[in-house]
Every structure is written in structure tokens, then in C-alpha cells.
Design a protein around this motif. Structure first.
Motif, PDB file in Angstrom:
ATOM      1  N   ASN A 237       0.844  -1.204   0.000  1.00  0.00           N
ATOM      2  CA  ASN A 237       0.000   0.000   0.000  1.00  0.00           C
ATOM      3  C   ASN A 237       0.871   1.242   0.000  1.00  0.00           C
ATOM      4  OD1 ASN A 237      -2.284   1.544  -0.024  1.00  0.00           O
ATOM      5  ND2 ASN A 237      -2.629   1.426   2.188  1.00  0.00           N
ATOM      6  N   ASP A 238       1.333   1.572  -1.145  1.00  0.00           N
ATOM      7  CA  ASP A 238       2.211   2.728  -1.278  1.00  0.00           C
ATOM      8  C   ASP A 238       1.670   3.765  -2.252  1.00  0.00           C
ATOM      9  OD1 ASP A 238       2.414   1.155  -3.486  1.00  0.00           O
ATOM     10  OD2 ASP A 238       4.587   1.305  -3.675  1.00  0.00           O
ATOM     11  N   ASN A 239       0.350   3.657  -2.672  1.00  0.00           N
ATOM     12  CA  ASN A 239      -0.251   4.593  -3.617  1.00  0.00           C
ATOM     13  C   ASN A 239      -1.595   5.079  -3.079  1.00  0.00           C
ATOM     14  OD1 ASN A 239       1.442   4.522  -6.287  1.00  0.00           O
ATOM     15  ND2 ASN A 239       1.303   2.402  -5.584  1.00  0.00           N
ATOM     16  N   THR A 240      -1.834   6.383  -3.233  1.00  0.00           N
ATOM     17  CA  THR A 240      -3.151   6.957  -2.892  1.00  0.00           C
ATOM     18  C   THR A 240      -4.080   6.832  -4.095  1.00  0.00           C
ATOM     19  OG1 THR A 240      -2.441   9.135  -3.620  1.00  0.00           O
ATOM     20  CG2 THR A 240      -2.126   8.603  -1.283  1.00  0.00           C
ATOM     21  N   PRO A 241      -5.399   6.825  -3.850  1.00  0.00           N
ATOM     22  CA  PRO A 241      -6.337   6.804  -4.975  1.00  0.00           C
ATOM     23  C   PRO A 241      -6.174   8.054  -5.850  1.00  0.00           C
ATOM     24  CG  PRO A 241      -7.456   6.210  -2.949  1.00  0.00           C
ATOM     25  CD  PRO A 241      -6.101   6.704  -2.551  1.00  0.00           C
ATOM     26  N   ILE A 242      -6.347   7.883  -7.122  1.00  0.00           N
ATOM     27  CA  ILE A 242      -6.223   8.981  -8.091  1.00  0.00           C
ATOM     28  C   ILE A 242      -7.507   9.036  -8.927  1.00  0.00           C
ATOM     29  CG2 ILE A 242      -4.926   9.895 -10.052  1.00  0.00           C
ATOM     30  CD1 ILE A 242      -2.472   8.437  -8.965  1.00  0.00           C
ATOM     31  N   PHE A 243      -8.121  10.231  -8.975  1.00  0.00           N
ATOM     32  CA  PHE A 243      -9.339  10.398  -9.765  1.00  0.00           C
ATOM     33  C   PHE A 243      -8.991  10.413 -11.248  1.00  0.00           C
ATOM     34  CE2 PHE A 243     -10.878  11.896  -5.708  1.00  0.00           C
ATOM     35  CZ  PHE A 243     -12.168  11.388  -5.672  1.00  0.00           C
ATOM     36  N   VAL A 265     -18.139   9.588 -10.456  1.00  0.00           N
ATOM     37  CA  VAL A 265     -16.704   9.858 -10.337  1.00  0.00           C
ATOM     38  C   VAL A 265     -15.977   8.522 -10.245  1.00  0.00           C
ATOM     39  CG1 VAL A 265     -17.076  12.076  -9.237  1.00  0.00           C
ATOM     40  CG2 VAL A 265     -16.881  10.042  -7.820  1.00  0.00           C
ATOM     41  N   ASN A 266     -14.753   8.549 -10.682  1.00  0.00           N
ATOM     42  CA  ASN A 266     -13.983   7.304 -10.706  1.00  0.00           C
ATOM     43  C   ASN A 266     -12.565   7.600 -10.230  1.00  0.00           C
ATOM     44  OD1 ASN A 266     -13.319   4.613 -11.220  1.00  0.00           O
ATOM     45  ND2 ASN A 266     -12.524   5.146 -13.246  1.00  0.00           N
ATOM     46  N   ALA A 267     -12.179   6.913  -9.190  1.00  0.00           N
ATOM     47  CA  ALA A 267     -10.814   7.020  -8.670  1.00  0.00           C
ATOM     48  C   ALA A 267     -10.194   5.631  -8.661  1.00  0.00           C
ATOM     49  CB  ALA A 267     -10.822   7.621  -7.265  1.00  0.00           C
ATOM     50  N   ASN A 275      -5.717  -2.707  -0.627  1.00  0.00           N
ATOM     51  CA  ASN A 275      -4.975  -1.455  -0.800  1.00  0.00           C
ATOM     52  C   ASN A 275      -5.450  -0.681  -2.032  1.00  0.00           C
ATOM     53  OD1 ASN A 275      -3.388  -2.161   1.418  1.00  0.00           O
ATOM     54  ND2 ASN A 275      -1.910  -3.251   0.128  1.00  0.00           N
ATOM     55  N   GLY A 276      -6.044  -1.383  -2.965  1.00  0.00           N
ATOM     56  CA  GLY A 276      -6.520  -0.731  -4.186  1.00  0.00           C
ATOM     57  C   GLY A 276      -8.017  -0.590  -4.255  1.00  0.00           C
ATOM     58  N   ASP A 277      -8.766  -1.074  -3.263  1.00  0.00           N
ATOM     59  CA  ASP A 277     -10.224  -0.920  -3.232  1.00  0.00           C
ATOM     60  C   ASP A 277     -10.563   0.485  -2.763  1.00  0.00           C
ATOM     61  OD1 ASP A 277     -10.505  -3.505  -4.052  1.00  0.00           O
ATOM     62  OD2 ASP A 277     -10.821  -4.330  -2.029  1.00  0.00           O
ATOM     63  N   VAL A 278     -11.347   1.199  -3.580  1.00  0.00           N
ATOM     64  CA  VAL A 278     -11.650   2.605  -3.313  1.00  0.00           C
ATOM     65  C   VAL A 278     -13.096   2.737  -2.859  1.00  0.00           C
ATOM     66  CG1 VAL A 278     -11.727   4.936  -4.278  1.00  0.00           C
ATOM     67  CG2 VAL A 278      -9.967   3.326  -5.036  1.00  0.00           C
ATOM     68  N   VAL A 279     -13.307   3.520  -1.836  1.00  0.00           N
ATOM     69  CA  VAL A 279     -14.655   3.875  -1.377  1.00  0.00           C
ATOM     70  C   VAL A 279     -14.785   5.390  -1.478  1.00  0.00           C
ATOM     71  CG1 VAL A 279     -14.966   1.881   0.112  1.00  0.00           C
ATOM     72  CG2 VAL A 279     -13.857   3.925   1.021  1.00  0.00           C
ATOM     73  N   TYR A 280     -16.084   5.855  -1.755  1.00  0.00           N
ATOM     74  CA  TYR A 280     -16.344   7.268  -2.004  1.00  0.00           C
ATOM     75  C   TYR A 280     -17.251   7.816  -0.913  1.00  0.00           C
ATOM     76  CZ  TYR A 280     -14.761   5.833  -6.651  1.00  0.00           C
ATOM     77  OH  TYR A 280     -14.041   5.323  -7.693  1.00  0.00           O
ATOM     78  N   SER A 281     -17.055   9.088  -0.640  1.00  0.00           N
ATOM     79  CA  SER A 281     -17.889   9.778   0.347  1.00  0.00           C
ATOM     80  C   SER A 281     -17.775  11.274   0.101  1.00  0.00           C
ATOM     81  CB  SER A 281     -17.467   9.426   1.769  1.00  0.00           C
ATOM     82  OG  SER A 281     -16.132   9.862   2.017  1.00  0.00           O
ATOM     83  N   THR A 332      -6.082   8.775   1.301  1.00  0.00           N
ATOM     84  CA  THR A 332      -7.291   9.502   0.869  1.00  0.00           C
ATOM     85  C   THR A 332      -6.931  10.605  -0.119  1.00  0.00           C
ATOM     86  OG1 THR A 332      -8.370   9.068   2.973  1.00  0.00           O
ATOM     87  CG2 THR A 332      -9.283  10.842   1.637  1.00  0.00           C
ATOM     88  N   THR A 333      -7.850  10.811  -1.103  1.00  0.00           N
ATOM     89  CA  THR A 333      -7.728  11.906  -2.066  1.00  0.00           C
ATOM     90  C   THR A 333      -9.081  12.593  -2.187  1.00  0.00           C
ATOM     91  OG1 THR A 333      -6.080  10.669  -3.295  1.00  0.00           O
ATOM     92  CG2 THR A 333      -7.081  12.527  -4.419  1.00  0.00           C
ATOM     93  N   GLU A 334      -9.110  13.924  -2.388  1.00  0.00           N
ATOM     94  CA  GLU A 334     -10.350  14.678  -2.556  1.00  0.00           C
ATOM     95  C   GLU A 334     -10.368  15.355  -3.926  1.00  0.00           C
ATOM     96  OE1 GLU A 334     -10.934  17.390   0.622  1.00  0.00           O
ATOM     97  OE2 GLU A 334     -11.639  15.836   2.015  1.00  0.00           O
ATOM     98  N   LYS A 335     -11.570  15.494  -4.440  1.00  0.00           N
ATOM     99  CA  LYS A 335     -11.744  16.138  -5.740  1.00  0.00           C
ATOM    100  C   LYS A 335     -13.083  16.884  -5.723  1.00  0.00           C
ATOM    101  CE  LYS A 335      -9.395  15.579  -8.751  1.00  0.00           C
ATOM    102  NZ  LYS A 335      -8.207  16.338  -9.245  1.00  0.00           N
TER     103      LYS A 335
END
Length: 831
Positions: A237-243, A265-267, A275-281, A332-335
Motif C-alpha cells: 500500500n504505497d499509492n493513494t487513490p487517483i481520480f 466519479v472514478n478514482a 490497498n486498491g479498493d476505493v470507497v467514495y464519500s 485519501t484523495t479529494e476532488k
């Protein structure tokens, strides 16, 4: 000691073996060796055994030359006819001589009678007919991306059934940046390939690496075998989600149904697994009010409409979306997502009357402002662009002002309150959206009155018929005028226009009620002195300024029977109606004795005189014509008849209340000579008297006829201004529906006659073309074609009627008094 004993035993064994070998060799003359390549075709010649062993080919069959083998499927066979050795089937060296460097097949051939055994060796030479092969076609390796360079991973060696130089000689690895190949030689076990990591792995850059390991043998050309190596890089787990987008912007129609997906939206997270499963909020900075309007699917990233979206409340929303992975330490990443609300034409225009004058004068000029109207639409763009209009069939128009969505309601044409006192205007505001929405507003505009209409009389001119001897001070007729204006502008007052300069003195004897137009006569009228007159009535309204109009009132005086008959002849010197007539005694029957003449100032029935004998000495001797007044003898005189006879003549008119006068005639019967002498004297006096009477009568009749002719001309002019209707309204006959004052009907043979006096009700029809003293009422029954009834006037005091119609002829006798009526050659003559 034991060692020596063992060595002695070995020596003995070698000896025995040698002896057995020698014995066997003695039984066979020799051993032959052939060589063939593997994989030759069936029937390939290996060698000629009989020739090589020196055997007689003719004895081979007799001695049953054959190959002795326990195999059911031998590799070779010998031909008993020629002793040639053949290949029975294809030979696979790797199958027959597995893992042997030299492949030699020993064959034992036998001849009988006597028994001979010959050994034949056949060496199968290797051919490079096999390629190297790996135990697995694909090798999968899992290496963590955290493994350091230099790590070694041993791979399975390739196998080649061929031997010697044709076996696996080398390995090759496909080109890549992360791995290299090392070879470990284990001698008889072959060469072992080893995979060495020479550069760090990054799963986010390359999730897996595909390599090809190739094994090559020593053939020319060499044959090879491949094995695919898949190196899966294990994630850390060395990468943050990217939109997927730098900016998310979407257009959303207002009033979108609840549940509508606004945007997804897609990240992505380059890591693997959790580590690669993304959840949105929604981000922590999102206004809580937006939670009522939108919601987000935590798994798919879909933003969904949750409540009603109204463009008019807010036209743009910016929402922070947060994407997080499921690592032990989540990244975490925000957009920002920008949602622009698209206006939908869901608001109808609103109309507001800001300034309104409910009443407008009817004399307002075109362009006069009635009201100020403002329109608004909560929508935007074309949806909020409003066009305002009013109906085309009204004298009003909307004039746009300099300010947007402001209009002036103005008059576009003159107004007339009398035609339309009020307008209900419907103002329509329509936007330019698709579909278009509209609204309506109704206002009422009252047109106020202006004194622009003069009073109008109900008739022009008025014609009235007034009976003479009317009561002074009583209302005799009235005029009525109306004004289309209202209130004071329609309040009418009446007065008589008194023009003394014209000598119309009669207006001084008339008075009018200024409020209702009733006209009173201050004295009674006398038909014999005044038959017709006219005056003017003025009607004025109470407006400012006042308007007026006038009308002519024509008055015709109708006769009443107020004059008794006047005896014109006989007339004595003292004025009494007495006379003496002398006739010869020898006259025959029918002799005209005299003619009683009388005059009545009235006209029509009131002036129509009838004569009768009121007193007579001998009814059988004299007769009187009741219409002409002629006295004639009924028979000849006899000796017994008296010489003097007194006749009292009663003359009466035909009024409702009949008036009469009497005349006395003394008839003397004389001898012829006396009669002639007397007649000469009397005739002279009589002629002079008659001439005077005739002169007076002519003057009287001429005056009356002139007045009547003037009246008729006035009536004709009045009637010509109206639609002509030749059918009177006052005959009770089926073909004539009017009423005349008096009528007398009589029959003569198959003809019926009607004599009518001049008293006409209002509305009697005057027919142009008649004489001054004649009124003709047309008969509609002339359609039978029998001919028209023709009324002809001979002179002022004489009317001649041609009665050709079978049923009836209607006469209206006016003005001229008539005395006698008689029948001449089928014609009726009135005097």
C-alpha cells in the motif's frame, strides 16, 4: 585369506564365461553389425545378411531362416528368399534406447537342419528429431515489489529426448529490464536456469512481467523449446487513490427526478487488493444542506439526486468528493465536482399591473396610456424571455418601454363609448421556452362618456293628424329624442323654435313640456280655416358644451262634422231657402223641374250630402234624386192634379252626427204659354244667380284644392324619404290591413263600390301621381290580370272612377265636397 578365496572364485567365473562364449561362437560362424538412422520408413533395407554371412540363398527357405524375437511387434524382419534384412516399422531411438549414448539392437537369426545361430547387430543412429521441452508451459512467480535486486529464483530445466550433441545445450531469456538469466551446469542432470532480479519492481508501474525462457539443443539448425514465465508483483500500500479527471463538471436539469444519476466519479488506486479498493464519500467540508439534495454511492461513485433541484434557488453546486482505499493505513484523495443546474422552463411568466386607470375618456387620442404593465419570469435565458401581447380586435396595444419586461397599455384607435362602453382586455405573457409557458391577466377598462352625440329624434320629420275642435290646453301630440351619451350628457330638454320673422304665428299657440316632449295646443284648431301647418322642435342635452338637434313637425287638421249644409239654391231674396218653380202642365214624365243645390264646408263624409223629400203634396207626381238633388216629374199632369205643389227638401250630410238643412220648392203647374213667358224671365234671373253661385263655388273649390295639393306634396316629399310601401296598414280587408275613418259600400250589378272619406289615421300612404284632391290605395289583388283600377280626376269638384276590377275599388275622397253621383256608361261620376 578370504580375499584370496574371493579372487579365486572370480577367476573361475571368468573361465566359465569364456568357455560358454567360446562354445556359442563355435555354433555361429560370425556376427554382423549394421547401422541405420532412426525414423526411417517401413521396408527400408538394413543389409543383406545372407550375402554378408556367405549363406546360400537357395537354402534359406528350406532351412527356415528367421529372426528369433520374443516381441510381438519386431523392429526388423528377414526375407527368406533373398536374406535381406528390412525395417518392419519406424524406429524411435529415444523410445528403444532411452538415455543411452549408443543404441545397438542385437538380432538373433536361426537356420535349421543343421541348427545355426547368427547374431546381427543394428545400431540406430540418433537424429535431431526432438525439441527441448519444459515440464510446464507456463511458470508463474509471485515476487513482492519490496524485494531487493539480486534475488535469485531457480527454474526447472528443459529436457530433450535426443542425446549427445542433440540434447539441451543452452538457455536464453527474453529481453526485459528487471531480470537476467544464469545457467548452472549439473553434468548428467543437465543445465539448470536461474532467474536473477537486477532492478526493483513496482506493481503500480507494471503489475506483472511476462518473460520467455528458451532452451536450445545442439542440432543444426538447433531446435528449441519455450516456457512462459509470468512474474506477478505483489502489492504494498504505497499509492493513494487517483481520480480519473482533473475536473468533474456536469450539467443537471432542474426538476430532475429523484434517483437520477448526476455523474459518476472514478478514482483508481494502483495498489492491489484492499490497498486498491476505493470507497467514495462526501468531503468533510461539504455543507450539510447538500446532503438533503444529493447522495453518493460509496462503491460506484455515482452522485444521485435525492430531492427536488430548483434552478431558481441555486444554479450551481460544488461538492467535495473523497476517495479512500481500504489499506491498514488508508490513503485519501479529494476532488471537487461542479454541478451546474440547467434551467428548465418550469415557471410561467407573471404579469403585474403597476399603474392602472380603470376609466378613460372616449375622446382620448391614440397613444394615450391606460396602464403600466410589468412581466417577470423566474427562468433564465430564452425560458425567461417574455413576449407580452393583447388581442387584435380591441383598440388597445402594448408598447414596450426602455426598461426590459415593461409595457405600456395604450390606445391605438379612437374610442366610442356608445359602441362599446367597456373593454375586458386579456393580456397574454408568453415565454420563449420549449415548450412555451404563458399566463393571462384580465383587466377591465371603462370608457367614460364625453358629450359627443347630439340628441336624435325617433322620427324625422314628425307627422301628426289632429282632429279640429280639440280641447285647449290638452296634449295633442309629442316628440321623443334620445341621446346615446349618458348622465348629464344624455339629459334632454325640449323647446319649440319660434321664428316670428317667417310669420308662423301658430307656434305661439303651442307649448311643449321641456322634460318629456309633450306638445299642448293652447287653442282649438278649425279645419275650415287651417288645414295644415308645421313648426320646429329643438332637443338639447345638458352636456358641456351642450349639443342639440331639431326636427320638423308637420300637423294636418282633420275635419269634423261641425258645419251644417248650406242651401245655395233655391235661395229667396230674404235669405230663406225657398223658391218657386213653374212648369207647363203638358210636360212628360222625367221632366227636370229644378235642382236643389247645397254646400257643406266640411269634407269627406261630413261634406257628402244626401237629398230626401221631407214633405210633398203628391208622392206620385214628383221624385227627388237623393244624390244629385234633381226634382223630376214621375208622370204627366192630369186634370185633377192641383196647380200648386209644395216640396220640402231635406239636405243632410253623412257625419257621425248628421247635420241637415231644408229647402222649400213651390212647383206651379201653368198653361204652356204662361210657362214659356215665366221661364224666360226666370231664366234670365236664374242665369245671373247661377253665374254668381258658380263663381263663388269655383273660388272656394280652387282654394280648398290648392291647400290640399300643397298638403299632398308635403306628404309625398316626406314619404319619399322612407322606403315606399304601397300597401296601406289600415284597411281591414284581407288585402289591405289599415283603417279609414268612414266608408260606405254599395253594389251595382256584379260590382262592389266603397267610398271612403278623407279621415286617415297616422301612417296612411300617399301614392304619387294622383290629383291634388285624390288619394289612391293600391289593390294587391290585381295579380289576376283583369286590369288595374284607375282613378282619374276630371276637375277640382269632379272625380271619374273607372271600375274595371270585379271585386272592389277603394277611393279616398279628400278636400272637395261632392254633390251628386250617377252612373254614365258604366262609369261612376261624383259631383
Amino acid at each position: 585369506m578370504e580375499q584370496r578365496r574371493c579372487e579365486a572364485q572370480r577367476a573361475r567365473r571368468r573361465w566359465v564365461a569364456f568357455m560358454v562364449t567360446l562354445l556359442l561362437w563355435s555354433m555361429a560362424s560370425a556376427q554382423i553389425r549394421y547401422s541405420i538412422s532412426e525414423e526411417v520408413n517401413e521396408g527400408t533395407v538394413v543389409g543383406n545378411i545372407a550375402k554378408d554371412l556367405g549363406l546360400d540363398r537357395s537354402t534359406l527357405k528350406d532351412r527356415k531362416y528367421r529372426i528369433v524375437s520374443s516381441s510381438t511387434d519386431p523392429l526388423f524382419h528377414v526375407n527368406q528368399n533373398d536374406g535381406i534384412l528390412y525395417v518392419s516399422r519406424k524406429i524411435d531411438r529415444e523410445e528403444v534406447c532411452e538415455r543411452s549414448s549408443t543404441c545397438l539392437i542385437n538380432l538373433k537369426t536361426v537356420l535349421e537342419n543343421p541348427l545355426e545361430v547368427h547374431y546381427v547387430g543394428v545400431e540406430v543412429l540418433d537424429v535431431n528429431d526432438h525439441s527441448p521441452s519444459f515440464p510446464e508451459k507456463e511458470k508463474r512467480l509471485e515476487i513482492s515489489e519490496s524485494v531487493l535486486p539480486g534475488a535469485r529464483f531457480q527454474l526447472q530445466a528443459s529436457r530433450d529426448p535426443d542425446g549427445g550433441h542433440f540434447s539441451v545445450q543452452q538457455y536464453k531469456l527474453s529481453h526485459n529490464d528487471h531480470f537476467r538469466l544464469e545457467i548452472k551446469d549439473k553434468g548428467e542432470d543437465g543445465k539448470i536456469p536461474i532467474l536473477v532480479l537486477q532492478k526493483s519492481l513496482d506493481r503500480e508501474a507494471v503489475r506483472s512481467h511476462s518473460l520467455v525462457l528458451t532452451a536450445l539443443d545442439g542440432g543444426k539448425p538447433p531446435k528449441s523449446g519455450d516456457m512462459n514465465i509470468r512474474v506477478d508483483v505483489l502489492d504494498v500500500n504505497d499509492n493513494t487513490p487517483i481520480f480519473s479527471k482533473d475536473v468533474y463538471s456536469v450539467m443537471l436539469d432542474e426538476n430532475a427526478p429523484v434517483g437520477t444519476t448526476v455523474i459518476q466519479v472514478n478514482a483508481t488506486d494502483l495498489d492491489d487488493g484492499p490497498n486498491g479498493d476505493v470507497v467514495y464519500s462526501f468531503g468533510n467540508s461539504v455543507n450539510r444542506r447538500l446532503f438533503k439534495l444529493f447522495e453518493i454511492n460509496s462503491s460506484t461513485g455515482e452522485i444521485i439526486v435525492k430531492d427536488l433541484i430548483d434552478y431558481e434557488n441555486k444554479d450551481k453546486y460544488e461538492i467535495e468528493i473523497q476517495a479512500s482505499d481500504k489499506g491498514l493505513a488508508p490513503l485519501t484523495t479529494e476532488k471537487s465536482v461542479i454541478i451546474k443546474i440547467v434551467d428548465v422552463n418550469d415557471n410561467a411568466p407573471e404579469i403585474e399591473v403597476t399603474s392602472f386607470s380603470s376609466s378613460i375618456p372616449e375622446d382620448s387620442r391614440p397613444g394615450t396610456t391606460v396602464a403600466l404593465i410589468s412581466v417577470s419570469d423566474l427562468d433564465s435565458g430564452l425560458n425567461g424571455k417574455v413576449i407580452c401581447s393583447v388581442g387584435e380586435d380591441v383598440p388597445f396595444a402594448l408598447s414596450p418601454s426602455l426598461q426590459d419586461n415593461m409595457y405600456s397599455l395604450v390606445t391605438k384607435s379612437p374610442l366610442d363609448r356608445e359602441k362599446q362602453p367597456q373593454y375586458v382586455l386579456t393580456i397574454v405573457a408568453k415565454d420563449a421556452g420549449q415548450p412555451s409557458l404563458s399566463s393571462k391577466k384580465t383587466i377591465s377598462v371603462v370608457v367614460s362618456d364625453v358629450n359627443d352625440n347630439s340628441p336624435e329624434f325617433s322620427l324625422s320629420p314628425y307627422t301628426y293628424y289632429v282632429t279640429e275642435n280639440n280641447a285647449p290646453g290638452a296634449s295633442v301630440f309629442s316628440v321623443r329624442a334620445s341621446d346615446r351619451d349618458e348622465t348629464d350628457n344624455a339629459l334632454i330638454s325640449y323647446h319649440i323654435l319660434r321664428d316670428v320673422s317667417e310669420g308662423n304665428k301658430l307656434t305661439s299657440f303651442l307649448n311643449i313640456n321641456s322634460e318629456n316632449g309633450d306638445i299642448l295646443a293652447l287653442k282649438g284648431f278649425d279645419f275650415e280655416t287651417l288645414k295644415t301647418f308645421h313648426f320646429h322642435v329643438v332637443a338639447s342635452d345638458s352636456g358641456t358644451p351642450s349639443l342639440s338637434s331639431n326636427v320638423t313637425v308637420n300637423v294636418f287638421i282633420l275635419d269634423q262634422n261641425d258645419n251644417a249644409p248650406v242651401i245655395l239654391y233655391p235661395l229667396s231674396a230674404n235669405g230663406s231657402a225657398e223658391g218657386v218653380e213653374e212648369i207647363p202642365r203638358n210636360v212628360n214624365a222625367g221632366h227636370l223641374v229644378t235642382k236643389v243645390r247645397a254646400y257643406d264646408a266640411d269634407i269627406g263624409y261630413n261634406g257628402w250630402l244626401l237629398f230626401s223629400l221631407q214633405e210633398v203634396t203628391d208622392h206620385s207626381l214628383f221624385g227627388l234624386d237623393r244624390y244629385t238633388g234633381q226634382i223630376r216629374t214621375l208622370r204627366s199632369f192630369t186634370e185633377t192634379d192641383e196647380a200648386e205643389h209644395k216640396l220640402v227638401i231635406l239636405v243632410k250630410d253623412n257625419g257621425n252626427v248628421s247635420l241637415s238643412a231644408t229647402a222649400t220648392v213651390i212647383v206651379k203647374a201653368v198653361e204652356p204659354k204662361e210657362a214659356f213667358a215665366a221661364s224666360d224671365v226666370k231664366s234670365a234671373a236664374k242665369d245671373e244667380e247661377e253665374n254668381n253661385v258658380a263663381l263663388y263655388l269655383i273660388i272656394t273649390l280652387g282654394s280648398v284644392s290648392t291647400l290640399f295639393l300643397i298638403s299632398i306634396i308635403v306628404l309625398i316629399v316626406m314619404q319619399c324619404s322612407k322606403p315606399t310601401d304601397y300597401s296601406s296598414k289600415y284597411l281591414q280587408d284581407a288585402n289591405y290591413d289599415g283603417t279609414l275613418c268612414h266608408s260606405i259600400q254599395y253594389r251595382s250589378g256584379d260590382r262592389r263600390y266603397m267610398l271612403v272619406g278623407p279621415r286617415m289615421s297616422i301612417g296612411s300612404t300617399i301614392v304619387p301621381g294622383s290629383n291634388g284632391n285624390t288619394l289612391v290605395v293600391p289593390d294587391r289583388r290585381r295579380a289576376s290580370g283583369e286590369g288595374a283600377d284607375i282613378l282619374r280626376g276630371s276637375h277640382a269638384g269632379r272625380l271619374v272612377l273607372s271600375a274595371t276590377h270585379r271585386d272592389a275599388v277603394l277611393l279616398v275622397l279628400c278636400a272637395t265636397p261632392f254633390r251628386t253621383m250617377k252612373s254614365l256608361y258604366g262609369k261612376t261620376v261624383l259631383e
